[in-house]
Design an enzyme around this catalytic site. Structure first.
Site, mmCIF file in Angstrom:
data_model
loop_
_atom_site.group_PDB
_atom_site.id
_atom_site.type_symbol
_atom_site.label_atom_id
_atom_site.label_comp_id
_atom_site.label_asym_id
_atom_site.label_seq_id
_atom_site.Cartn_x
_atom_site.Cartn_y
_atom_site.Cartn_z
ATOM 1 N N GLN A 61 -24.179 22.858 5.398
ATOM 2 C CA GLN A 61 -24.397 23.891 4.452
ATOM 3 C C GLN A 61 -25.204 24.925 4.892
ATOM 4 O OE1 GLN A 61 -22.910 23.444 1.552
ATOM 5 N NE2 GLN A 61 -23.828 25.381 0.658
ATOM 6 N N LYS A 104 -20.270 18.305 -3.587
ATOM 7 C CA LYS A 104 -19.168 17.952 -2.637
ATOM 8 C C LYS A 104 -19.191 16.595 -2.287
ATOM 9 C CE LYS A 104 -19.829 22.731 -0.649
ATOM 10 N NZ LYS A 104 -20.476 23.528 0.633
ATOM 11 N N ASP A 155 -14.914 24.075 7.242
ATOM 12 C CA ASP A 155 -15.652 25.547 6.680
ATOM 13 C C ASP A 155 -14.751 26.656 7.335
ATOM 14 O OD1 ASP A 155 -17.211 25.590 4.652
ATOM 15 O OD2 ASP A 155 -18.846 25.023 5.716
HETATM 16 N N1 GUN Z 1 -23.232 27.886 1.318
HETATM 17 C C1 GUN Z 1 -22.440 28.948 0.230
HETATM 18 N N2 GUN Z 1 -21.209 28.615 0.436
HETATM 19 C C2 GUN Z 1 -20.878 27.890 1.680
HETATM 20 C C3 GUN Z 1 -19.973 27.223 1.882
HETATM 21 O O1 GUN Z 1 -18.618 27.468 1.660
HETATM 22 N N3 GUN Z 1 -20.012 26.331 3.245
HETATM 23 C C4 GUN Z 1 -21.051 26.309 3.588
HETATM 24 N N4 GUN Z 1 -21.011 25.501 4.649
HETATM 25 N N5 GUN Z 1 -22.284 26.732 3.173
HETATM 26 C C5 GUN Z 1 -22.322 27.313 2.134
#
Ligand code: GUN
Length: 315
Positions: A97, A53, A120
């Site tokens: 995350q 990311k 998110d």
């Molecule tokens: N863990 C797995 N997928 C995601 C996501 O799209 N966002 C976040 N914050 N954590 C994750």
């Protein structure tokens, strides 16, 4: 007849090309969208996701910050960090995350985010906006799945869509988005009776339950579009042989790389039975990251009063 492969990298490139123009416009107006990615603990998969990311932010010219905290971080410490990021003007988006370590209540953390910076789409206010069809950030993987379907001309309106998995981050929001796009939606889970029969009613089948190669041919309606959200790592020859009827290639890959990635869908069955499918890797994964970038750019615009967040509706 073998199924059409829905190439996530190609669709990601299309969205990225559109986004590059928007970023250039913002920058010429003196605005650099900024993302803070927060990682708690040492989950190896989470480390890879967050690294990718941040790397994508850098390659697009967005400002990014990676904040790494130890596995024994307390909920109060993480809340303090979130409050600090909420206040800082150069941060437009905050991504915490998941999963978080067990001593931290992730719902409490999501609730502490400034909804305007919640890239998110997991703050209750944003979930409410999503469910009621108002503009706002949409969780990245579900948003990416809709982009794949639309940009691949898979009809959603009137289709029977079956979602396997009921997580807050994928199953529930993708079901809502499919519904807003006029599909007839069924959500299945581990307690669903006669799962293969229900799944095989889907013109669109979304597999998001996190079990390697669980969706076999008997789950798939002939000609259906199958979206595989799973990313499961196989690390022994036994595991590989359990999944693949012809494991030769994968065993070679296992010997070379130490692990083999498989989705929630049996890869040989889906190729034979579906009309179209997303491969693993190279299907849904690339979309999740680019939709995070889209949400960050939208948050930067919206915070300055110029946002046109994708309405979670219709069309
Ligand atoms: N863990 C797995 N997928 C995601 C996501 O799209 N966002 C976040 N914050 N954590 C994750």
């Amino acid at each position: 007849m073998t199924a059409r492969v829905l190439d996530g990298n190609q669709i990601r490139d299309q969205i990225q090309a559109e986004l590059v123009n928007q970023i250039a416009e913002l920058k010429s107006a003196g605005v650099t969208p900024g993302l803070a990615a927060v990682l708690v603990g040492d989950n190896p998969a989470s480390h890879i996701y967050v690294r990718n990311k941040v790397k994508t932010c850098e390659s697009l010219g967005l400002y990014s910050e990676k904040v790494e905290l130890p596995a024994d971080t307390s909920e109060e410490e993480l809340l303090r960090l979130v409050h600090d990021l909420n206040r800082r003007d150069e941060i437009d988006g905050i991504l915490v995350q998941l999963p978080l370590p067990p001593q931290i209540d992730s719902k409490r953390i999501m609730m502490a985010l400034d909804p305007a910076k919640d890239v998110d789409g997991l703050h209750p206010v944003n979930i409410g906006n999503l469910v009621s069809g108002r503009p706002g950030p949409v969780p990245c993987t579900p948003a990416g799945i809709i982009e794949i379907l639309k940009r691949s001309d898979v009809p959603i309106k009137g289709a029977r869509a079956v979602v396997i998995g009921r997580s807050d981050i994928v199953g529930k929001p993708v079901a809502i988005l499919l519904l807003h796009n006029h599909a007839t939606v069924t959500i299945c889970h581990s307690r669903t009776r006669d799962l293969p029969k229900v799944a095989s009613e889907g013109d669109i089948l979304v597999a998001a339950m996190g079990k390697p190669a669980f969706v076999t041919g008997d789950f798939i309606k002939p000609g259906a579009t199958v979206i595989d959200v799973g990313t499961n790592r196989l690390s022994t020859p036994e595991e590989v042989k359990q999944v693949y009827r012809d494991p030769t290639e994968r065993l070679k890959k296992l010997a070379e790389k130490g692990s083999v990635l498989v989705g929630d869908v049996q890869p040989e069955d889906v190729r034979e039975k579906a009309g179209a499918f997303t491969p693993v890797p190279g299907g849904v994964g690339p979309l999740t990251i680019i939709m995070l970038m889209v949400n960050t750019v939208e948050a930067a615009k919206a915070r300055r009063g110029a946002g046109v967040h994708q309405a979670a509706t219709n069309k």
